[in-house]
Design an enzyme around this catalytic site. Structure first.
Site, PDB file in Angstrom:
ATOM      1  N   LYS A 170      31.741  44.673  48.364  1.00 33.62           N
ATOM      2  CA  LYS A 170      31.902  45.942  47.657  1.00 33.62           C
ATOM      3  C   LYS A 170      31.295  45.773  46.265  1.00 33.62           C
ATOM      4  O   LYS A 170      31.905  45.173  45.378  1.00 33.62           O
ATOM      5  CB  LYS A 170      33.377  46.336  47.584  1.00 33.62           C
ATOM      6  CG  LYS A 170      33.624  47.758  47.051  1.00 33.62           C
ATOM      7  CD  LYS A 170      33.744  47.789  45.556  1.00 33.62           C
ATOM      8  CE  LYS A 170      33.882  49.214  45.026  1.00 33.62           C
ATOM      9  NZ  LYS A 170      33.757  49.264  43.550  1.00 33.62           N
ATOM     10  N   GLY A 221      34.743  39.935  37.289  1.00 38.17           N
ATOM     11  CA  GLY A 221      34.924  41.168  36.526  1.00 38.17           C
ATOM     12  C   GLY A 221      35.980  41.017  35.454  1.00 38.17           C
ATOM     13  O   GLY A 221      36.237  39.917  34.960  1.00 38.17           O
ATOM     14  N   SER A 222      36.635  42.116  35.132  1.00 38.88           N
ATOM     15  CA  SER A 222      37.564  42.142  34.002  1.00 38.88           C
ATOM     16  C   SER A 222      38.907  41.525  34.361  1.00 38.88           C
ATOM     17  O   SER A 222      39.318  41.507  35.525  1.00 38.88           O
ATOM     18  CB  SER A 222      37.779  43.576  33.517  1.00 38.88           C
ATOM     19  OG  SER A 222      38.561  44.295  34.457  1.00 38.88           O
ATOM     20  N   THR A 223      39.610  41.038  33.337  1.00 43.49           N
ATOM     21  CA  THR A 223      40.942  40.454  33.537  1.00 43.49           C
ATOM     22  C   THR A 223      41.942  41.474  34.082  1.00 43.49           C
ATOM     23  O   THR A 223      42.682  41.160  35.023  1.00 43.49           O
ATOM     24  CB  THR A 223      41.442  39.826  32.230  1.00 43.49           C
ATOM     25  OG1 THR A 223      40.559  38.746  31.871  1.00 43.49           O
ATOM     26  CG2 THR A 223      42.857  39.286  32.374  1.00 43.49           C
ATOM     27  N   THR A 225      41.502  44.058  36.012  1.00 44.88           N
ATOM     28  CA  THR A 225      41.232  44.281  37.431  1.00 44.88           C
ATOM     29  C   THR A 225      41.626  43.049  38.239  1.00 44.88           C
ATOM     30  O   THR A 225      42.197  43.163  39.337  1.00 44.88           O
ATOM     31  CB  THR A 225      39.758  44.618  37.662  1.00 44.88           C
ATOM     32  OG1 THR A 225      39.413  45.774  36.894  1.00 44.88           O
ATOM     33  CG2 THR A 225      39.478  44.898  39.129  1.00 44.88           C
ATOM     34  N   GLY A 226      41.348  41.861  37.707  1.00 41.39           N
ATOM     35  CA  GLY A 226      41.755  40.636  38.377  1.00 41.39           C
ATOM     36  C   GLY A 226      43.258  40.550  38.568  1.00 41.39           C
ATOM     37  O   GLY A 226      43.745  40.092  39.613  1.00 41.39           O
ATOM     38  N   CYS A 277      29.310  37.269  31.419  1.00 38.06           N
ATOM     39  CA  CYS A 277      30.662  36.748  31.182  1.00 38.06           C
ATOM     40  C   CYS A 277      30.639  35.515  30.285  1.00 38.06           C
ATOM     41  O   CYS A 277      31.487  35.363  29.409  1.00 38.06           O
ATOM     42  CB  CYS A 277      31.324  36.400  32.514  1.00 38.06           C
ATOM     43  SG  CYS A 277      31.713  37.836  33.533  1.00 38.06           S
ATOM     44  N   GLU A 374      36.578  40.973  23.648  1.00 36.62           N
ATOM     45  CA  GLU A 374      35.262  40.707  24.237  1.00 36.62           C
ATOM     46  C   GLU A 374      34.391  41.955  24.135  1.00 36.62           C
ATOM     47  O   GLU A 374      34.711  42.996  24.716  1.00 36.62           O
ATOM     48  CB  GLU A 374      35.411  40.299  25.701  1.00 36.62           C
ATOM     49  CG  GLU A 374      34.087  39.977  26.366  1.00 36.62           C
ATOM     50  CD  GLU A 374      34.226  39.648  27.846  1.00 36.62           C
ATOM     51  OE1 GLU A 374      33.339  38.962  28.375  1.00 36.62           O
ATOM     52  OE2 GLU A 374      35.213  40.079  28.464  1.00 36.62           O
TER      53      GLU A 374
END
Length: 470
Positions: A170, A221-223, A225-226, A277, A374
């Site tokens: 995805k 990806g972003s924290t 979302t993780g 990143c 960030e």
């Protein structure tokens, strides 16, 4: 570039049953084309196809997988011009960087094709032999970001294939086209259902995270979302590899040759317009060389040619999307309010496109949003220090820990300092260098698990111990 893009489910091109969505060129803000919008039902179909294919693919030989992956690398090379053009159109980076991304994808594919899956002999005595083997997990769900759309998809897919897993991809809704074309190419060389791709928004990613038919999620990806993925994955105890946000710090010691290192610092800070990143994002510079280095960095920044990546001579492209463009602008404006000095850049360019020039910010320190958050864009805050232990403490004060670096003529001293940095990779006299044979991952809120090398490949496996009584 072919403007017809489809989902690939069980080896077949499929239209999105939920409709389609526009893909925007960040250099012009015009619609490149539309991408298919998958439904959750189509995700279920993709997962079912991958599970069916897994029944056979898991038993394929090492030679079969390796040979197939080399054929895929050949096909990527044969389609390199098209893939690079798609990258520029949907992601925005200059053509030379898109071509490097395609070249890197080929190299990573070939490296993974040649990796050997180890068997460890734990005991081999008169009466007993114990072996540790590595078996595939099942269906791997790959969720990728918009900054390196081809390269990161390769990073996720290839070790999964090498170890006998099947895949459902995805990509980011900002940059879906390259992955759609990549999976189409891959399916020319693999059995149906081994690699599938669905495109859409957060609903599809969320459904993948919770899907009972997926055995592992690998996410870059972003924290935040993780964290959501980790929570959703608890239902069937999915394996996870999470490469999340970073706010990498570099410490520049006073013994460096400023002229020799300035270009390297600039390039590793502004790689992909700072949208990487592992980019250098906080620069701590000793007071003795602070003014000299910041002046040199500003000179390099002002020499960049900012423009459409398709145009010859462009060295610096746009921010990829409107939301990230807004974040970068807000952080710079906040820094100005805190009396930071903008040595160069600092204002969005007029006209169409999300263009923000490379920006060097001085007279700034920790506690300012641009340092603490960030930026993931073309802005570098440069912080003055006099005591190296203080610089290390400030570098480690972030909640994230992806990478860090120390720049010095004294390698032994630099190693001692680098060992104190709380990050997954510490570079010396360099930054943001990722290699196919060197494990890479973060600590703290930058995620867990590693990618690349044998260690990264084995994250796609289950260890099975064979305990043999002779």
């Amino acid at each position: 570039m072919n403007n017809e893009f489809s989902l690939i489910i069980n080896g077949e091109k499929v239209a999105g049953s939920a409709g389609s969505f526009d893909v925007i060129n960040p250099a012009t803000e015009a619609v490149v084309t539309t991408a298919p919008l998958a439904s959750v039902e189509q995700l279920d179909n993709a997962v079912d196809s991958a599970n069916t294919a897994f029944k056979t693919w898991q038993h394929s030989s090492d030679e079969e997988r390796s040979t197939a992956m080399h054929r895929i690398a050949d096909r990527i090379e044969a389609n390199a011009d098209e893939l690079a053009e798609i990258i520029v159109m949907e992601q925005g980076k200059p053509m030379f960087l898109a071509q490097a991304e395609v070249g890197g994808a080929v190299a990573w594919t070939r490296y993974n094709a040649d990796l050997e899956i180890p068997v460890k002999i734990i005991e081999d005595s008169e009466h007993k032999r114990i072996e540790a083997h590595h078996k595939p997990l099942g269906v791997v769900g790959s969720i990728t970001p918009w900054n390196w759309p081809l390269m990161i998809a390769i990073w996720h897919i290839m070790p999964a294939l090498r170890t006998g897993n099947t895949v459902v991809c995805k990509p980011s809704e900002y940059t879906p086209l390259n992955t759609l074309r990549l999976v189409e190419i891959i399916n020319e060389e693999l059995p149906a259902g081994v690699v599938n791709v669905v495109t859409g928004h957060g609903e599809i990613g969320g459904a993948m995270s919770a899907h009972e038919g997926i055995s592992k999620i690998v996410f870059t990806g972003s924290t935040p979302t993780g964290q959501r993925i980790m929570s959703s994955a608890a239902g069937n105890l999915k394996r996870l590899t999470l490469e999340l946000g970073g706010n990498d710090a570099a410490i520049i010691m006073p013994d460096v040759n400023v002229d020799a290192i300035a270009e390297g610092i600039f390039q590793t800070s502004f790689l992909n317009m700072g949208q990487t990143c592992a980019c250098l994002k906080r620069l701590y510079v000793h007071d003795d060389i602070y003014d000299q280095l910041t002046t040199k960095l500003a000179e390099i920044a002002q020499a960049q040619v900012v423009g459409d990546g398709m145009l010859a001579g462009t060295t610096f492209g746009p921010v990829q999307n409107a939301n990230q463009f807004r974040i970068v602008s807000e952080l710079v404006e906040d820094a100005k309010q805190q009396r930071a000095i903008i040595l160069c850049g600092g204002e969005a360019l007029a006209g169409n496109g999300f263009f923000y020039p490379p920006t060097i910010v001085t007279n700034i320190s920790d506690g300012t949003r641009l340092v603490d958050e960030e930026q993931f864009g073309p802005v570098l805050p440069v912080i003055r220090f006099t005591d190296v232990e203080d610089a290390v403490a400030r570098a480690n004060s972030a909640s994230v820990g992806l990478g860090g670096s120390v720049w010095s003529a004294d390698i032994k001293q630099a190693q001692k300092i680098a060992s104190k940095l709380e990050c997954g990779t510490a570079w010396i006299n360099g930054h943001a260098e990722v290699l196919p044979h060197a494990p890479f991952g973060g600590c703290k809120m930058s995620g867990f698990g590693v990618e690349f090398g044998e260690e990264g490949m084995l994250e796609y496996t289950l260890m099975q111990v064979l305990n043999i009584n002779k």
